[in-house]
Write a protein that holds these residues in place. Structure first.
Motif, PDB file in Angstrom:
ATOM      1  N   TYR A   1      -5.624  -0.284  -3.001  1.00 55.19           N
ATOM      2  CA  TYR A   1      -6.757  -0.400  -2.065  1.00 55.19           C
ATOM      3  C   TYR A   1      -6.974   0.859  -1.240  1.00 55.19           C
ATOM      4  O   TYR A   1      -7.868   0.915  -0.406  1.00 55.19           O
ATOM      5  CB  TYR A   1      -6.560  -1.608  -1.148  1.00 55.19           C
ATOM      6  N   LYS A   2      -6.118   1.837  -1.438  1.00 53.97           N
ATOM      7  CA  LYS A   2      -6.240   3.103  -0.696  1.00 53.97           C
ATOM      8  C   LYS A   2      -6.192   2.867   0.816  1.00 53.97           C
ATOM      9  O   LYS A   2      -6.980   3.431   1.580  1.00 53.97           O
ATOM     10  CB  LYS A   2      -7.538   3.832  -1.095  1.00 53.97           C
ATOM     11  N   GLU A   3      -5.306   1.966   1.213  1.00 54.74           N
ATOM     12  CA  GLU A   3      -5.107   1.689   2.642  1.00 54.74           C
ATOM     13  C   GLU A   3      -3.611   1.672   2.941  1.00 54.74           C
ATOM     14  O   GLU A   3      -2.817   1.326   2.062  1.00 54.74           O
ATOM     15  CB  GLU A   3      -5.694   0.321   3.015  1.00 54.74           C
ATOM     16  N   PRO A   4      -3.218   1.983   4.184  1.00 55.77           N
ATOM     17  CA  PRO A   4      -1.806   1.807   4.533  1.00 55.77           C
ATOM     18  C   PRO A   4      -1.462   0.318   4.567  1.00 55.77           C
ATOM     19  O   PRO A   4      -2.348  -0.512   4.759  1.00 55.77           O
ATOM     20  CB  PRO A   4      -1.711   2.412   5.939  1.00 55.77           C
ATOM     21  N   VAL A   5      -0.203   0.004   4.358  1.00 58.21           N
ATOM     22  CA  VAL A   5       0.262  -1.381   4.446  1.00 58.21           C
ATOM     23  C   VAL A   5       1.343  -1.443   5.522  1.00 58.21           C
ATOM     24  O   VAL A   5       2.214  -0.562   5.589  1.00 58.21           O
ATOM     25  CB  VAL A   5       0.823  -1.867   3.093  1.00 58.21           C
TER      26      VAL A   5
END
Ligand SMILES: Cc1ncc(C[n+]2csc(CCOP(=O)(O)OP(=O)(O)O)c2C)c(N)n1
Lengths: 194, 537
Positions: B155-159
């Protein structure tokens, strides 16, 4: 099988070493383990415990439930009492008698001793002296592990193997000293169990 | 292969095995062992994973962002209050998104075993509108990190991965994957303006983030970390998150739960699973080790008598859970804490025998003895223990760096003398900007930087201040003649008192540096060599 153990003491007394030895022994014997320890602020001379649980079934909680411990092993007598409420009905309190007095208003030892003696199953030993006699004066913690080992569902020789394993990098002399300390603690505790 | 690992270590091993290239962190209980494990890992060494301590959590988060920008995987670890420091970078990293995967691990400390509060980091994850994982055990912690990197790159997001003290500092056997994954190659973001948060670009990026929320819920519905187990007795349904699940299951001696249980370890919450259990059961008990995060969301603002948990007093409103607290709630009883026998006295942590902070406090107390009490603003570190008997030497400890700025603010208000006490690591964490404020305003303060060459409280990690303190102070404009250094030992007591008194007299910013190695590091050869090379002794 299942054993719930509380190991208690003061930050810096070597609780984590006992826990590491037991952990290694349990893992080598294919048992499930959960062992929670105290890191951080309390390690600066505060009260510390390790919750140690082994079982052949899945273990959920990292914490031993109150009144669930088969044995409380303490390196210090007042700390033994602090966690005595964890003991199961037929559980054993196994404590060193040497006090660690780093606070103001530390109670009289006699008073602590009297209270410990009200607990049904208790073993009070002079682990510092036993360690010295075993030729390994810094192994008080391992003496206590030996004393408590009667109530832990892992064969004693397996715990010895684990002790050898965790002290491997320290050399033969240290390993042998610790194994002697373990055996001495186990031997003395035997006299308390009828 | 099964390895006996602390929760923290399982996380570190998971990151290495997931193809990590950069670990960024500032020490903080209970998160510290994550970085320490990577520092000692052979594979991390072979792979040349970045693994030195950052100056604070914000610089750590930003370092990770730079690593991610360059296409590689980065992990950030901190304690819960560290996320307050890193929050600007953290929240905005959800708007920029990532290039290489980023996993942010935050270790909360319910019951405040070693912290100034018990804030729940899941709120930050929700605030940033990203995915959150809350593993229930050491194996899940390991698996969750690998999965989190997958999610981050998908998702190209930090987790965000949220753990609590109990998991961080508890050991269990963990099965590892057979072959660690390869690291990413250097590659710039496909979109050259992805990381440029000018309003015109940020608006577009923000919409991209919002669009992902449905997919995030979908992932949670299908996640192996969220599972529903049916139970016969539907008068009560259980929703338990993270290790709260363990405290519930502990009550049945390895028998199945009589009630339906929804275990949640991934957020946003799995909506249809939550709806199912709430519709199916007469009442719901929510068990979470932290704030009532799930409970508030499910219960909503309006009166809802069906949902029980921390908000209606079924479980205590604060503090760490344990099997007994959960057992009492299941039996509809009040939890009674078992008290130790009366002879048992509290045993507070204390500074070590031979600690230099002790001599510094003895001198400071004497230098201040002709003034009323209440003029010393301290900070966070071993020296905070100077608040206890017999020192009673300090009057504040709020957040890292606050000592200098609070002393300055008090001086602004007219308080004299106004003294700050801060450690070397805390000084480079957040004290420097505070000192600049004081210099700019020519504040009448004395700043005691108690330098023990280490980040002591968290277990003697490297201090980024080592050998740099005077230069930093001079560089930001403290006058050289008002930077005073001495060795805090009993023999120097009178001299120390004299120096502190002289600096109290001076109307401006003074820095006093009691400097002596932390007694717990005396056997650290690498540090000893460095201290010698820097000419600090
Ligand atoms: C924002 C934040 N990050 C990390 C911590 C954890 N922490 C508490 S004390 C401390 C060490 C401080 O080191 P130093 O200032 O050198 O003092 P010392 O303990 O060595 O005396 C750290 C990292 C914290 N409380 N808050």
């Amino acid at each position: 099988m299942k054993t719930d153990i509380i190991i208690a003491g003061v930050g810096g007394q070597g609780i984590l070493t006992i826990a590491a030895a037991l952990g290694t022994a349990a893992l080598n014997n294919n048992l499930n383990i959960k062992q929670s320890e105290v890191h951080g602020m309390s390690q600066r001379g505060g009260s510390v415990i390790s919750n140690f649980r082994i079982s052949d079934k899945e273990i959920y909680s990292d914490l031993v439930p109150f009144k669930g411990a088969n044995v409380v092993i303490s390196l210090e007598p007042m700390e033994a009492l602090r966690y005595s409420s964890f003991l199961a009905e037929d559980g054993w309190l196994v404590s060193n008698i040497t006090t660690y007095e780093n606070i103001k208003g530390y109670p009289e030892f006699e008073e602590i001793k009297k209270t410990i003696e009200t607990i049904k199953n208790h073993i009070l030993i002079d682990a510092d002296k036993i360690a010295k006699e075993a030729g390994s004066s810094r192994s008080t913690n391992v003496v206590m592990l030996g004393a408590g080992s009667w109530f832990i569902d892992i064969p004693a020789d397996e715990i010895e193997k684990a002790i050898a394993e965790i002290f491997k990098s320290k050399g033969e002399k240290i390993i042998n000293g610790n194994i002697a300390a373990f055996r001495a603690g186990r031997e003395i505790a035997k006299t308390f169990i009828s | 292969m099964k390895k006996l690992l602390l929760g923290d270590e399982a996380i570190a091993q998971g990151a290495i095995d997931a193809g990590l290239s950069g670990m960024y962190a500032y020490p903080g209980t209970p998160s510290t062992e994550i970085m320490e494990y990577i520092q000692h890992s052979k594979l991390a060494n072979e792979r040349n994973i970045h693994r030195t301590w950052s100056s604070n959590e914000k610089t750590a988060m930003e370092g990770a962002l730079g690593m991610s920008y360059s296409g590689k995987r980065a992990m950030v670890a901190m304690k819960h209050v560290g996320l307050n420091v890193a929050a600007d970078a953290f929240v905005n990293s959800a708007i920029t998104g990532v290039n290489g995967g980023i996993v942010v691990v935050v270790a909360d400390d319910p019951s405040m075993h070693s912290s100034q509060n018990e804030q729940d980091s899941r709120y930050y994850g929700k605030f940033a509108q990203i995915q959150i994982l809350e593993p229930a055990n050491q194996q899940e912690a390991y698996d969750a990190i690998i999965y989190a990197f997958d999610m981050s790159e998908k998702y190209k997001e930090p987790v965000l991965v949220r753990i609590t003290t109990r998991l961080a500092h508890s050991r269990a056997g963990v099965s590892l994957i057979d072959t660690p994954r390869e690291q990413n190659k250097l590659s710039l973001p496909a979109n050259p303006t992805q990381f440029v948060l000018l309003p015109s670009i940020a608006k577009v990026q923000y919409h991209e983030l919002l669009k992902k929320s449905t997919a995030f819920i979908e992932e949670s519905e299908n996640s192996k970390f969220n599972f529903y187990t049916d139970g016969e007795d539907k008068t009560l349904g259980i929703i338990a998150s993270g290790i709260g699940y363990n405290y519930y299951m502990e009550n049945f001696e390895n028998m199945p739960s009589p009630h339906p249980v929804l275990k949640i370890s991934q957020y946003p919450m799995p909506k249809s699973k939550v709806e199912k259990i709430v519709n199916e059961c007469n009442e719901i008990l929510i068990i979470e080790d932290g704030y009532p995060f799930i409970e508030e969301q499910i219960k909503g603002y309006l009166t809802n008598n069906k949902i029980h948990g921390r908000l209606d007093g079924t479980l205590p409103r604060d503090g760490e859970l344990n099997p007994n607290i959960v057992a009492a709630a299941l039996q509809g009883k009040k939890f009674e804490k078992l008290m130790p026998p009366e002879v048992v006295k509290p045993r507070m942590p204390a500074m070590c025998v031979g600690c230099g902070h002790i001599d510094a406090y003895n001198a400071l107390n004497e230098a201040l003895k002709d003034f009323e009490k209440g003029h010393v603003f301290a900070d966070i570190g071993c020296y905070t223990l100077g608040a206890y008997e017999p020192f009673n030497a300090i009057n504040s400890c709020v957040d890292m760096g606050a000592s200098i700025t609070m002393a300055k603010g008090a001086a602004d208000a007219g308080l004299y003398p106004s003294v700050a006490v801060i450690g070397d690591s805390t000084f480079t964490h957040s004290g420097i900007t505070a000192l600049i404020d004081a210099v700019v305003d020519k504040s009448n303060i004395v700043v005691v930087i108690s330098d023990n060459f280490t980040t002591g409280m968290t277990g003697q990690q490297n201090s980024n201040a080592l050998g740099r303190i005077e230069d930093i102070c001079k560089g930001v404009g403290v006058k050289e003649e008002h930077i005073r250094i001495f060795v805090p030992i009993a023999k120097n007591h009178d001299e120390m008192v004299k120096i502190i008194k002289e600096e109290l007299e001076y109307d401006g910013v003074s820095v006093v540096i009691p400097r002596r190695q932390c007694v717990r590091t005396l056997k650290n050869r690498a540090l000893n060599a460095e201290i010698k090379e820097l000419g600090l002794v």
